[in-house]
Design a protein around this motif. Structure first.
Motif, PDB file in Angstrom:
ATOM      1  N   PHE A   6     -32.426  69.443 -49.933  1.00 23.53           N
ATOM      2  CA  PHE A   6     -33.264  69.495 -48.731  1.00 23.53           C
ATOM      3  C   PHE A   6     -32.424  69.859 -47.508  1.00 23.53           C
ATOM      4  O   PHE A   6     -32.853  70.637 -46.658  1.00 23.53           O
ATOM      5  N   VAL A   7     -31.232  69.284 -47.409  1.00 18.91           N
ATOM      6  CA  VAL A   7     -30.336  69.582 -46.287  1.00 18.91           C
ATOM      7  C   VAL A   7     -29.974  71.064 -46.296  1.00 18.91           C
ATOM      8  O   VAL A   7     -30.010  71.731 -45.260  1.00 18.91           O
ATOM      9  N   LEU A   8     -29.640  71.594 -47.463  1.00 14.69           N
ATOM     10  CA  LEU A   8     -29.277  73.011 -47.548  1.00 14.69           C
ATOM     11  C   LEU A   8     -30.455  73.904 -47.198  1.00 14.69           C
ATOM     12  O   LEU A   8     -30.274  74.950 -46.569  1.00 14.69           O
ATOM     13  N   ASP A   9     -31.655  73.511 -47.577  1.00 15.05           N
ATOM     14  CA  ASP A   9     -32.844  74.277 -47.183  1.00 15.05           C
ATOM     15  C   ASP A   9     -32.968  74.327 -45.665  1.00 15.05           C
ATOM     16  O   ASP A   9     -33.376  75.344 -45.107  1.00 15.05           O
ATOM     17  N   ALA A  10     -32.602  73.233 -45.013  1.00 17.86           N
ATOM     18  CA  ALA A  10     -32.715  73.172 -43.551  1.00 17.86           C
ATOM     19  C   ALA A  10     -31.634  73.994 -42.855  1.00 17.86           C
ATOM     20  O   ALA A  10     -31.906  74.633 -41.843  1.00 17.86           O
ATOM     21  N   ILE A  11     -30.423  73.989 -43.381  1.00 21.39           N
ATOM     22  CA  ILE A  11     -29.346  74.696 -42.677  1.00 21.39           C
ATOM     23  C   ILE A  11     -29.203  76.159 -43.098  1.00 21.39           C
ATOM     24  O   ILE A  11     -28.577  76.937 -42.389  1.00 21.39           O
ATOM     25  N   ALA A  12     -29.786  76.524 -44.228  1.00 23.49           N
ATOM     26  CA  ALA A  12     -29.739  77.918 -44.680  1.00 23.49           C
ATOM     27  C   ALA A  12     -31.120  78.328 -45.207  1.00 23.49           C
ATOM     28  O   ALA A  12     -31.283  78.658 -46.376  1.00 23.49           O
ATOM     29  N   PRO A  13     -32.138  78.316 -44.324  1.00 24.90           N
ATOM     30  CA  PRO A  13     -33.516  78.512 -44.781  1.00 24.90           C
ATOM     31  C   PRO A  13     -33.812  79.897 -45.367  1.00 24.90           C
ATOM     32  O   PRO A  13     -34.719  80.037 -46.164  1.00 24.90           O
ATOM     33  N   LYS A  14     -33.049  80.891 -45.001  1.00 22.80           N
ATOM     34  CA  LYS A  14     -33.338  82.248 -45.479  1.00 22.80           C
ATOM     35  C   LYS A  14     -32.374  82.696 -46.576  1.00 22.80           C
ATOM     36  O   LYS A  14     -32.355  83.859 -46.936  1.00 22.80           O
ATOM     37  N   ALA A  15     -31.595  81.783 -47.111  1.00 27.19           N
ATOM     38  CA  ALA A  15     -30.564  82.157 -48.075  1.00 27.19           C
ATOM     39  C   ALA A  15     -31.121  82.530 -49.448  1.00 27.19           C
ATOM     40  O   ALA A  15     -30.526  83.324 -50.156  1.00 27.19           O
ATOM     41  N   ASN A  16     -32.249  81.962 -49.850  1.00 32.10           N
ATOM     42  CA  ASN A  16     -32.848  82.243 -51.158  1.00 32.10           C
ATOM     43  C   ASN A  16     -31.861  82.079 -52.309  1.00 32.10           C
ATOM     44  O   ASN A  16     -31.734  82.937 -53.175  1.00 32.10           O
TER      45      ASN A  16
END
Length: 110
Positions: A6-16
């Motif tokens: 969840f944290v990674l989704d927040a800090i790198a939302p467009k990384a896919n």
């Protein structure tokens, strides 16, 4: 591990990323300071969710105080750039001297 995702989704939302923990760890743009920031944000996120759980019934997946200890232990395991690696596997040998983001969290959980 889920909270870390969840944290990674927040800090790198467009990384896919296909595998958020491994791919973020292995992204050439990711620095050791970025990995340390993940642990800081992860601890804050778990503390916030714990406070929310105290105010209302928990929504899955719930977190516990033990989760904070896992994050703190992972941070201690991965406390210097010389202990960090970009290994692309989820294999965590018990005698490892270096760790990726996934293996630091997995070792800390044990």
């Amino acid at each position: 591990m889920q909270e870390a995702r969840f944290v990674l989704d927040a800090i790198a939302p467009k990384a896919n990323y296909n595998h958020r923990l491994m791919d973020y760890n292995n992204d050439p743009k990711t620095t050791f300071a970025d990995i340390q920031k993940v642990f800081d944000l992860l601890e804050q996120s778990i503390e916030k969710r714990l406070a929310e759980q105290g105010a209302a019934p928990p929504a899955p997946p719930s977190v516990t105080k033990a989760d904070i200890e896992v994050v703190r232990h992972a941070l201690a395991i991965l406390d210097s750039p010389s202990k960090w690696n970009r290994d692309r596997t989820q294999t965590c040998p018990p005698d490892a001297a270096t760790f990726n983001l996934y293996s630091a969290l997995a070792k800390a959980d044990i």
